[in-house]
Design an enzyme around this catalytic site. Structure first.
Site, PDB file in Angstrom:
ATOM      1  N   ASP A  14      23.125  30.123  34.659  1.00  0.00           N
ATOM      2  CA  ASP A  14      23.111  29.667  36.254  1.00  0.00           C
ATOM      3  C   ASP A  14      21.675  29.610  36.301  1.00  0.00           C
ATOM      4  OD1 ASP A  14      25.419  30.292  36.579  1.00  0.00           O
ATOM      5  OD2 ASP A  14      24.945  32.015  38.051  1.00  0.00           O
ATOM      6  N   GLU A 140      37.950  28.474  36.984  1.00  0.00           N
ATOM      7  CA  GLU A 140      36.789  27.178  36.437  1.00  0.00           C
ATOM      8  C   GLU A 140      37.347  27.175  35.046  1.00  0.00           C
ATOM      9  OE1 GLU A 140      32.720  28.734  39.306  1.00  0.00           O
ATOM     10  OE2 GLU A 140      33.380  30.011  37.110  1.00  0.00           O
ATOM     11  N   ASN A 186      39.288  34.284  48.737  1.00  0.00           N
ATOM     12  CA  ASN A 186      38.504  34.048  50.365  1.00  0.00           C
ATOM     13  C   ASN A 186      39.510  33.009  51.561  1.00  0.00           C
ATOM     14  OD1 ASN A 186      37.657  31.456  49.880  1.00  0.00           O
ATOM     15  ND2 ASN A 186      35.587  31.876  48.920  1.00  0.00           N
ATOM     16  N   GLY A 224      33.921  37.864  53.218  1.00  0.00           N
ATOM     17  CA  GLY A 224      33.075  37.694  53.397  1.00  0.00           C
ATOM     18  C   GLY A 224      32.639  38.893  54.541  1.00  0.00           C
ATOM     19  N   ASP A 254      32.909  37.660  43.065  1.00  0.00           N
ATOM     20  CA  ASP A 254      33.219  37.926  41.430  1.00  0.00           C
ATOM     21  C   ASP A 254      32.881  39.960  40.711  1.00  0.00           C
ATOM     22  OD1 ASP A 254      33.331  35.247  41.209  1.00  0.00           O
ATOM     23  OD2 ASP A 254      31.175  35.229  40.478  1.00  0.00           O
TER      24      ASP A 254
END
Ligand code: RIB
Length: 308
Positions: A14, A140, A186, A224, A254
């Site tokens: 990242d 992913e 989500n 969220g 995650d």
């Protein structure tokens, strides 16, 4: 016997930039701060459970490069067992992350070796899946590999938990969804699968019910800072999430999944596991980074006590 967790998923490097404002198209701006660290939704889920004290094995792919070797070394330092495949013709996956002034973010991914994980890799790494109580999956790596892992799990009674992030495009068919025990999208991802908007907690409750009919056990829809709604084995519920001053929400989903699986390994009910995971995920948003933001068990317990 304490149950273990297997994770099949992505390994990324990242590269994160913290911005005081979003640039206009064609504009160059300076970052406030930058960070380099390991990430990938698979690695983040796996580290979330491991940092809490879970016994976790990571199954994924890296390139034959220093980034990949560094990711594996860091995973092992955190206490994760690794069952990693090296793909010589690919680079290790990378994520380019911008965190904006309101702790919102955009992420661009170069899949690299993650995109080459295939069903033969799953077959050659089936043992940790078969020994685990729970299998964590995300979107992913190629969905064929995830489905193969879920089928391996189902054959021996390991529960698979699929977080369909990023949102599958085109949306997965019923045959794919039916391979997984629990779905944890989500609101945006639930909306993409169901082809409608999921914007409120009420929408999320309805989406969880509809998704529950498409997989084996049920669904949890995370919203969220609005909270979370679920429909699991015929029991529905929703809860608000604890209030925090979020500075970086990267990896919060995650963290939710890794913490949820960790709590289930401890033998608690779905509702208690969701409460625990919501607190862990909220806490992670108060810190920078993905893996670097993940809390310890003591930190989550202390936070739960404080927030009542
Ligand atoms: O969910 C956050 C993760 O998404 C980051 O760590 C990045 O690697 C991307 O996969």
């Amino acid at each position: 016997m304490i149950k273990s967790i297997a994770v099949v998923g992505s390994v990324n490097l990242d590269l994160t930039a913290y911005l005081d404002r979003w640039p206009e198209k064609g504009e160059t701006i300076k970052t406030r701060e930058t960070k380099i660290g390991i990430g990938g939704k698979g690695v983040n889920q796996c580290c979330a459970a491991a940092k809490l004290g879970g016994a976790v094995t990571m199954i994924g792919a890296i390139g034959d490069d220093e980034f990949g070797r560094g990711c594996v070394k860091t995973l092992e330092e955190i206490g994760v067992q690794t069952a990693i495949i090296v793909k010589n013709d690919h680079s290790t996956g990378m994520a380019f992350i911008d965190v904006g002034p309101e702790s919102d973010n955009i992420i661009r991914i170069a899949a690299g070796a993650n995109g080459a994980l295939d069903t033969s890799d799953i077959a050659s790494r089936s043992e940790p899946i078969e020994k685990a109580g729970y299998l964590l999956l995300q979107n992913e790596v190629p969905v064929e590999a995830s489905v193969a892992a879920a089928k391996t799990a189902h054959a021996v009674g390991t529960i698979s938990i699929m977080d369909p992030a990023p949102a599958p495009t085109p949306a997965w068919g019923r045959d794919v969804l039916a391979a997984f025990d629990i779905l944890t999208p989500n609101g945006g991802e639930a909306g993409a699968i169901l082809d409608r908007n999921v914007r409120t907690l009420e929408d999320a409750a309805k989406a969880a019910k509809d998704l529950a009919h498409l997989c084996r056990v049920g669904a949890i829809v995370t919203m969220g800072n609005l909270g979370v709604a679920w429909h699991l084995q015929g029991c529905a519920g929703e809860m608000e999430c604890p209030k925090v001053d979020a500075i970086d929400t990267v990896g919060a989903g995650d963290c939710f999944n890794g913490s949820f699986a960790f709590a289930l390994c401890d033998g608690v009910s779905y509702e208690k596991a969701i409460r625990f995971a919501s607190h862990a995920a909220s806490l992670s948003t108060t810190r920078q980074g993905a893996v670097s933001s993940l809390p310890s068990l003591d930190e989550v317990r202390e936070f739960m006590e404080k927030s009542g």
